[in-house]
Design a protein around this motif. Structure first.
Motif, PDB file in Angstrom:
ATOM      1  N   ARG A 180       0.843  -1.187   0.000  1.00 59.09           N
ATOM      2  CA  ARG A 180       0.000   0.000   0.000  1.00 59.09           C
ATOM      3  C   ARG A 180       0.882   1.241   0.000  1.00 59.09           C
ATOM      4  O   ARG A 180       1.814   1.359   0.777  1.00 59.09           O
ATOM      5  N   ASN A 181       0.593   2.145  -0.913  1.00 59.55           N
ATOM      6  CA  ASN A 181       1.376   3.370  -1.066  1.00 59.55           C
ATOM      7  C   ASN A 181       2.845   3.071  -1.380  1.00 59.55           C
ATOM      8  O   ASN A 181       3.742   3.840  -1.025  1.00 59.55           O
ATOM      9  N   GLY A 182       3.082   1.949  -2.058  1.00 63.25           N
ATOM     10  CA  GLY A 182       4.453   1.586  -2.416  1.00 63.25           C
ATOM     11  C   GLY A 182       5.356   1.321  -1.232  1.00 63.25           C
ATOM     12  O   GLY A 182       6.580   1.394  -1.340  1.00 63.25           O
ATOM     13  N   ALA A 192       3.942 -12.999  -6.639  1.00 61.22           N
ATOM     14  CA  ALA A 192       3.071 -11.820  -6.666  1.00 61.22           C
ATOM     15  C   ALA A 192       3.870 -10.538  -6.905  1.00 61.22           C
ATOM     16  O   ALA A 192       3.486  -9.684  -7.718  1.00 61.22           O
ATOM     17  N   LEU A 193       4.994 -10.382  -6.216  1.00 60.66           N
ATOM     18  CA  LEU A 193       5.774  -9.160  -6.332  1.00 60.66           C
ATOM     19  C   LEU A 193       6.416  -9.013  -7.712  1.00 60.66           C
ATOM     20  O   LEU A 193       6.540  -7.905  -8.234  1.00 60.66           O
ATOM     21  N   SER A 194       6.825 -10.129  -8.299  1.00 65.50           N
ATOM     22  CA  SER A 194       7.480 -10.060  -9.611  1.00 65.50           C
ATOM     23  C   SER A 194       6.520  -9.656 -10.719  1.00 65.50           C
ATOM     24  O   SER A 194       6.954  -9.240 -11.794  1.00 65.50           O
ATOM     25  N   SER A 195       5.219  -9.741 -10.450  1.00 61.44           N
ATOM     26  CA  SER A 195       4.233  -9.364 -11.464  1.00 61.44           C
ATOM     27  C   SER A 195       3.750  -7.929 -11.325  1.00 61.44           C
ATOM     28  O   SER A 195       2.926  -7.466 -12.127  1.00 61.44           O
ATOM     29  N   VAL A 196       4.245  -7.207 -10.323  1.00 60.68           N
ATOM     30  CA  VAL A 196       3.809  -5.821 -10.093  1.00 60.68           C
ATOM     31  C   VAL A 196       4.358  -4.923 -11.202  1.00 60.68           C
ATOM     32  O   VAL A 196       5.570  -4.905 -11.466  1.00 60.68           O
ATOM     33  N   SER A 197       3.471  -4.174 -11.843  1.00 62.20           N
ATOM     34  CA  SER A 197       3.889  -3.252 -12.901  1.00 62.20           C
ATOM     35  C   SER A 197       4.321  -1.925 -12.292  1.00 62.20           C
ATOM     36  O   SER A 197       3.639  -1.360 -11.441  1.00 62.20           O
ATOM     37  N   VAL A 198       5.472  -1.433 -12.740  1.00 66.03           N
ATOM     38  CA  VAL A 198       6.081  -0.235 -12.172  1.00 66.03           C
ATOM     39  C   VAL A 198       6.097   0.869 -13.220  1.00 66.03           C
ATOM     40  O   VAL A 198       6.478   0.638 -14.375  1.00 66.03           O
ATOM     41  N   GLY A 199       5.694   2.081 -12.829  1.00 71.43           N
ATOM     42  CA  GLY A 199       5.735   3.201 -13.763  1.00 71.43           C
ATOM     43  C   GLY A 199       4.929   4.368 -13.259  1.00 71.43           C
ATOM     44  O   GLY A 199       4.375   4.340 -12.151  1.00 71.43           O
ATOM     45  N   LEU A 237      -2.818   1.920 -15.161  1.00 70.01           N
ATOM     46  CA  LEU A 237      -2.633   0.476 -15.054  1.00 70.01           C
ATOM     47  C   LEU A 237      -1.434   0.099 -14.196  1.00 70.01           C
ATOM     48  O   LEU A 237      -1.331  -1.034 -13.732  1.00 70.01           O
ATOM     49  N   ASN A 238      -0.522   1.047 -13.974  1.00 70.59           N
ATOM     50  CA  ASN A 238       0.656   0.747 -13.168  1.00 70.59           C
ATOM     51  C   ASN A 238       0.261   0.559 -11.706  1.00 70.59           C
ATOM     52  O   ASN A 238      -0.525   1.326 -11.155  1.00 70.59           O
ATOM     53  N   GLN A 239       0.840  -0.460 -11.082  1.00 71.73           N
ATOM     54  CA  GLN A 239       0.494  -0.780  -9.694  1.00 71.73           C
ATOM     55  C   GLN A 239       1.450  -0.163  -8.683  1.00 71.73           C
ATOM     56  O   GLN A 239       1.108  -0.021  -7.511  1.00 71.73           O
ATOM     57  N   LEU A 240       2.656   0.175  -9.120  1.00 68.54           N
ATOM     58  CA  LEU A 240       3.662   0.753  -8.227  1.00 68.54           C
ATOM     59  C   LEU A 240       4.237   1.996  -8.873  1.00 68.54           C
ATOM     60  O   LEU A 240       4.793   1.928  -9.966  1.00 68.54           O
ATOM     61  N   GLY A 241       4.064   3.134  -8.212  1.00 65.60           N
ATOM     62  CA  GLY A 241       4.575   4.387  -8.745  1.00 65.60           C
ATOM     63  C   GLY A 241       5.994   4.662  -8.274  1.00 65.60           C
ATOM     64  O   GLY A 241       6.710   3.773  -7.805  1.00 65.60           O
ATOM     65  N   ALA A 242       6.380   5.925  -8.403  1.00 69.35           N
ATOM     66  CA  ALA A 242       7.712   6.342  -7.978  1.00 69.35           C
ATOM     67  C   ALA A 242       7.738   6.624  -6.487  1.00 69.35           C
ATOM     68  O   ALA A 242       6.711   6.904  -5.868  1.00 69.35           O
ATOM     69  N   LEU A 243       8.942   6.535  -5.898  1.00 68.77           N
ATOM     70  CA  LEU A 243       9.118   7.093  -4.576  1.00 68.77           C
ATOM     71  C   LEU A 243       9.102   8.616  -4.711  1.00 68.77           C
ATOM     72  O   LEU A 243       9.157   9.153  -5.818  1.00 68.77           O
ATOM     73  N   VAL A 244       9.024   9.313  -3.596  1.00 67.50           N
ATOM     74  CA  VAL A 244       8.793  10.752  -3.664  1.00 67.50           C
ATOM     75  C   VAL A 244       9.989  11.511  -4.249  1.00 67.50           C
ATOM     76  O   VAL A 244       9.838  12.631  -4.740  1.00 67.50           O
ATOM     77  N   SER A 245      11.179  10.908  -4.223  1.00 66.92           N
ATOM     78  CA  SER A 245      12.368  11.571  -4.747  1.00 66.92           C
ATOM     79  C   SER A 245      13.442  10.535  -5.045  1.00 66.92           C
ATOM     80  O   SER A 245      13.397   9.407  -4.541  1.00 66.92           O
ATOM     81  N   GLY A 269      13.887   8.637 -13.234  1.00 65.58           N
ATOM     82  CA  GLY A 269      12.798   8.685 -12.269  1.00 65.58           C
ATOM     83  C   GLY A 269      13.152   7.986 -10.972  1.00 65.58           C
ATOM     84  O   GLY A 269      14.170   7.291 -10.871  1.00 65.58           O
ATOM     85  N   ALA A 270      12.301   8.163  -9.981  1.00 66.66           N
ATOM     86  CA  ALA A 270      12.581   7.648  -8.633  1.00 66.66           C
ATOM     87  C   ALA A 270      11.875   6.320  -8.389  1.00 66.66           C
ATOM     88  O   ALA A 270      11.201   6.127  -7.373  1.00 66.66           O
ATOM     89  N   PHE A 271      12.048   5.372  -9.312  1.00 68.45           N
ATOM     90  CA  PHE A 271      11.379   4.076  -9.213  1.00 68.45           C
ATOM     91  C   PHE A 271      12.304   3.030  -8.616  1.00 68.45           C
ATOM     92  O   PHE A 271      13.514   3.025  -8.866  1.00 68.45           O
ATOM     93  N   TYR A 272      11.704   2.119  -7.828  1.00 68.61           N
ATOM     94  CA  TYR A 272      12.436   0.968  -7.312  1.00 68.61           C
ATOM     95  C   TYR A 272      11.523  -0.244  -7.407  1.00 68.61           C
ATOM     96  O   TYR A 272      10.341  -0.182  -7.066  1.00 68.61           O
ATOM     97  N   ASP A 273      12.082  -1.358  -7.874  1.00 65.50           N
ATOM     98  CA  ASP A 273      11.283  -2.563  -8.073  1.00 65.50           C
ATOM     99  C   ASP A 273      10.684  -3.083  -6.766  1.00 65.50           C
ATOM    100  O   ASP A 273      11.276  -2.932  -5.691  1.00 65.50           O
ATOM    101  N   ALA A 274       9.520  -3.741  -6.891  1.00 62.94           N
ATOM    102  CA  ALA A 274       8.999  -4.521  -5.774  1.00 62.94           C
ATOM    103  C   ALA A 274       9.993  -5.643  -5.487  1.00 62.94           C
ATOM    104  O   ALA A 274      10.337  -6.423  -6.377  1.00 62.94           O
ATOM    105  N   THR A 275      10.476  -5.708  -4.253  1.00 62.82           N
ATOM    106  CA  THR A 275      11.643  -6.535  -3.924  1.00 62.82           C
ATOM    107  C   THR A 275      11.337  -7.465  -2.755  1.00 62.82           C
ATOM    108  O   THR A 275      10.627  -7.088  -1.817  1.00 62.82           O
TER     109      THR A 275
END
Length: 477
Positions: free
Chosen positions: A280-282, A309-316, A322-330, A361-367
């Motif tokens: 929730r909220n990344g 489950a985590l490996s299928s999370v779409s990041v962007g 449609l993206n399930q995980l956004g960027a961190l704040v910075s 961008g400030a993205f990090y994979d679901a890990t």
């Protein structure tokens, strides 16, 4: 999509778009672009906001509860009409996914509805003394001008959870949002202005440097309440500042939420709910699942299912709904998360899935990490990102001991057969415990922690009491 947002201070019923303090950039963490230049509040701006609130306090406190209630209800209705705009602002300045932003927008506006109802139910008491010589009248009155300081991770919900009870109680307020997310705050203040909250009752300032100017506001004799959500480190400093003038302080501070998966847990329930608790909220939530203690009999299967489950999370970008995980704040926050993962690996942990930062961008994979050691840096630190760190255990008493082995006590999660899970929940040193579920937040529930996770409660009927003081009046029997 909207291209412009209001970027201005709000003082004494007027929007101030610039001044002597200059501006700071509000950045979209998905691509690093500047989406607004927000004015820096000077010492004069901050004190003007306090003076305006002080001038408005008596009149607002005398406003009938039903009037305050209707204004809050009108704010709820307006936010309901504009909920997608509300969410979009958060996506742009915070980076979160569209689903997380919509979830927060809908949660945040509920505080206006809840406290619209609480405004007309402020309790009091009237009774005969045991000696029979007097009547005891206990009244509750607004505590006074309140300074509200909110974080970047939930820029809407953390603000409405303070604004709504303070206004319902009859307190004039000054809102100081995080520098990363001032546009959400400005939008909410504009909504309150549009529904007719009187001049001076609500102010908005973004001081730089923050610490000294917040201390100046707290030192003003009109300020009688501080409500702060943020790190424990900053909370300690603010409590010191409150001591000089004995300002009442409510603190919602850091967390390090443990998750205990008991031997009898049903993984069909546990895994999806644990994903909610973590993602929730990344993962950028004080209530986010932070330390997973999984019984050795379930460890292998739990890890397999979570990794899948985590490996299928779409990041962007959250602008792509449609993206399930956004960027961190910075990028700075992203790099903090990456450094924790690197540290865990150096201490013997294994990356099962994820573990990568974006190039832009400030993205990090679901890990997912296994082989994590209790007491290691990642286990002892509030991760504030999409990283699941798993510790295997054999004895339930050991899991409880490890869960309580922290200075924090905000949130905890237990998964297992209900009777055993409830017994474990009672032994956990935490202000809130979720049993076989991943989300507990509700405007009708008291939110807050124990130990160094905070003081006081937000939401529920308790939330409005934080902004009221009891007055005892003795009458002749």
């Amino acid at each position: 999509m909207t291209n412009t947002f209001r970027a201005a201070l709000y003082i004494d019923g007027e929007w101030r778009e610039g001044g002597d303090g200059g501006t700071f950039a509000v950045v979209d963490p998905a691509d690093g672009s500047t989406i607004a230049d927000f004015p820096i509040a000077t010492s004069a701006d901050c004190l003007a906001a306090v003076e305006a609130a002080a001038a408005a306090q008596e009149g607002w406190a005398a406003t009938p509860p039903r009037v305050r209630s209707e204004l809050l209800r009108a704010a709820y209705d307006l936010l309901t009409e504009e909920v997608e705009l509300f969410a979009e602002i958060m996506v742009r300045e915070n980076g979160k996914s569209w689903s997380d932003a919509m979830g927060e927008a809908n949660y945040a506006k509920e505080f206006f509805r809840w406290f619209a109802e609480e405004a007309v139910r402020i309790p009091g008491d009237y009774r005969l003394s045991p000696a029979g010589d007097k009547r005891i009248v206990v009244d509750r009155q607004p505590i006074g001008v309140s300074l509200l300081i909110t974080p970047w991770n939930f820029p809407a919900a953390m603000a409405t959870r303070k604004l709504a009870p303070a206004l319902a109680a009859g307190c004039a307020v000054i809102l100081k949002p995080a520098r990363e997310t001032p546009l959400t705050a400005a939008y909410m203040v504009e909504v309150l202005e549009r529904v007719g909250v009187p001049r001076g009752v609500v102010g908005l300032v973004t001081p730089v440097p923050t610490g000294p100017l917040v201390a100046e506001m707290l030192a003003h004799p009109a300020v009688r309440k501080l409500s702060f959500t943020g790190s424990t480190e900053v909370g300690r400093e603010l409590l010191h500042a409150c001591a000089d003038t004995v300002v009442s302080a409510s603190m919602e501070l850091g967390g390090n939420a443990p998750v205990i998966v008991l031997p009898g847990a049903d993984l069909d329930t546990t895994v999806p709910e644990a994903l909610l608790a973590k993602m929730r909220n990344g993962g950028s939530a004080c209530t986010a699942a932070n330390r997973f203690y999984v019984h050795s009999s379930l460890h292998e299967e739990f890890v397999r299912r979570m990794a899948e489950a985590l490996s299928s999370v779409s990041v962007g970008s959250g602008l792509d709904r449609l993206n399930q995980l956004g960027a961190l704040v910075s990028v700075r926050e992203r790099d903090k998360v990456a450094a924790l993962v690197d540290s865990a690996v150096s201490e013997g942990a294994t990356v099962v899935t994820g573990g990568h930062s974006s190039e832009t961008g400030a993205f990090y994979d679901a890990t997912l990490l296994t082989g994590v050691r209790h007491g290691s840096e990642i286990n002892a630190t509030e991760i504030f990102g999409p990283v699941t760190a798993v510790v295997a255990y054999d004895e339930v008493d050991d899991a409880i001991r490890m869960a309580n082995d922290t200075e924090f006590g905000l949130m905890a999660y237990v998964f297992g057969e209900e009777r055993e899970a409830m017994a474990v929940a009672r032994r956990l040193e935490s202000g809130m415990v979720a049993v076989n579920r991943g989300v507990v937040s509700d405007p009708a529930a008291p939110f807050g922690g124990v130990k160094q996770s905070g003081l006081g409660r937000e939401g529920a009927s308790e939330g409005i009491l934080e902004f009221l003081e009891e007055k005892y009046i003795a009458l002749t029997a």
